[in-house]
Design an enzyme around this catalytic site. Structure first.
Site, PDB file in Angstrom:
ATOM      1  N   LYS A  97       0.869  -1.182   0.000  1.00  0.00           N
ATOM      2  CA  LYS A  97       0.000   0.000   0.000  1.00  0.00           C
ATOM      3  C   LYS A  97       0.904   1.230   0.000  1.00  0.00           C
ATOM      4  CE  LYS A  97      -4.017   1.996   2.299  1.00  0.00           C
ATOM      5  NZ  LYS A  97      -3.574   3.383   2.088  1.00  0.00           N
ATOM      6  N   LYS A 267      -7.533  -3.635   3.225  1.00  0.00           N
ATOM      7  CA  LYS A 267      -6.262  -2.943   3.471  1.00  0.00           C
ATOM      8  C   LYS A 267      -5.769  -3.318   4.859  1.00  0.00           C
ATOM      9  CE  LYS A 267      -8.734   1.361   4.597  1.00  0.00           C
ATOM     10  NZ  LYS A 267      -8.877   2.788   4.218  1.00  0.00           N
TER      11      LYS A 267
END
Length: 409
Positions: A97, A267
């Site tokens: 990420k 996430k």
């Protein structure tokens, strides 16, 4: 005074964000915002076809406009304790990420545009990147600074953000790039309904054919097990990975679905960094918080030129606490005010007495704008340490050690 200034400058119009207009249209028609986003760029004022559809007097307008924004797909934060044990790691792939800004690069016909995650056209701020978009299709990715294939820090990217114009010197010093995540369209073909593994294979060939130093691809991280990935997340390898915030987890068979569907994407951010700081100043909030002191500036201990222990401000936070905790913080500020500067109050903050706040933050960078020499990324109040003496809060040297570790990678 405001009205007179508007009359003098000739700027009577008050801007409205595209997101606000989309939300209003969605609320009016009882549809989702992504449905409005899909048809918006194919409409011309006064939006008769779209309004007829929202009024129930016509069909949904056809999507034909080149250069239009596609509603983005978002991820849910994963709950390690409850969700991970139920998920088979073999069904997912992982990507780092990246610590940049989510963007969408659209090149269709002779139209080239860069959009933010919320659909704002930011093309004017990145002419160097728009020029490099020599392809026909739509890329979903991360806006970063890209030096010879190496990713710059978020502080580098900040040199390019929120600018109406950018000079050649700044563009050369901080070249903008795209780290591609997904391929939403190839030529005139909409690829969003394809499973992720097919979109990924097509994207790899697509980016290779573009062959631009400004556009690269976010590498996949194969998952052997959740434990193996947890170790990698906690101790990323040197290089670009040290600039990542954690992992994105994507089902191999997931289609690209607008909004935040539960299940296909997650996430998994790194645990935040923590520091114990002392409350120094408080400012009144806005809106429903306007009667409370809710914006808090905090500092850590350092030594001045005379050898005395003093606090130096290192950040400001205005969330992370409950409504009940806000009332307690407001009461502390009012009962311990030592000085006032307009809407700001200074509070008692000595080694003998003060309120310690455990502050969580996502990153740290050097800053010439702050007396302390450091700036926090996304600081928030993690815990109120009513139990801890102010003199035992952290020192500036603790933050400098964290910063040194980040820079070494």
């Amino acid at each position: 005074r405001w009205a007179l200034l508007k009359l003098v400058t000739g700027s009577l119009r008050v801007g409205v964000s595209a997101r606000l207009a989309w939300q209003a249209a969605a609320d009016y028609g009882g549809v989702d915002v992504p449905d409005i986003q899909e048809v918006w760029h194919g409409q011309e004022p006064p939006y008769r076809d779209m309004l007829a559809w929202l009024d129930g007097k016509g069909e949904r307008p056809q999507v034909e406009a080149y250069g239009r924004f596609r509603p983005v797909m978002l991820a849910h934060p994963i709950d390690e304790a409850t969700e991970m044990p139920r998920l088979d790691s073999a069904d997912f792939v992982a990507e780092w990420k990246w610590d940049g800004i989510r963007i969408q690069a659209v090149a269709e016909g002779d139209i080239r545009r860069l959009y933010s995650r919320t659909g704002e056209d930011i093309s004017h701020a990145f002419p160097d990147l728009v020029e490099a978009m020599d392809f026909q299709g739509v890329i979903d990715g991360e806006l970063i600074v890209l030096h010879d294939g190496q990713m710059g820090s978020f502080s580098d990217l900040q040199q390019r953000l929120n600018r109406k114009t950018v000079d050649a010197k700044r563009m050369n010093a901080y070249p903008a790039g795209i780290r591609a995540y997904d391929l939403l369209a190839e030529g005139e073909e909409d690829t969003r309904a394809l499973p992720f593994y097919e979109r990924r294979a097509r994207m790899e060939a697509f980016i290779a054919a573009v062959h631009s130093s400004r556009i690269d691809i976010s590498p996949l991280v194969e998952i052997e097990s959740w434990d193996q990935l947890a170790e990698l997340r906690a101790s990323p390898p040197a290089g670009d990975a040290r600039l990542a915030e954690g992992f994105m987890l994507k089902r191999r068979d997931s289609v690209y679905e607008a909004g935040r569907p539960k299940g296909p994407w997650f996430k998994w951010k790194r645990d935040p960094m923590l520091v114990d700081a002392v409350l120094m100043y408080a400012q009144r909030g806005h809106g429903k918080r306007s009667s409370f002191y809710s914006d808090f500036t905090f500092g850590v201990w350092t030594t001045d030129e005379t050898g005395q222990r003093v606090l130096t401000p290192v950040g400001k936070a205005y969330f992370g606490f409950t409504d009940e905790e806000l009332k307690q913080l407001d009461k502390f500020v009012r009962n311990n005010t030592t000085d006032r500067f307009g809407p700001v109050r200074a509070v008692t903050a000595t080694t003998e007495f003060g309120l310690v706040l455990e502050v969580a933050f996502e990153g740290l960078q050097r800053s010439t704008r702050h007396k302390s020499g450091v700036a926090m990324r996304f600081p928030r109040i993690n815990r109120i340490r009513w139990d801890k003496p102010a003199g035992e809060a952290d020192k500036l040297s603790a933050l400098e050690q964290i910063l040194a570790a980040i820079e070494v990678g």
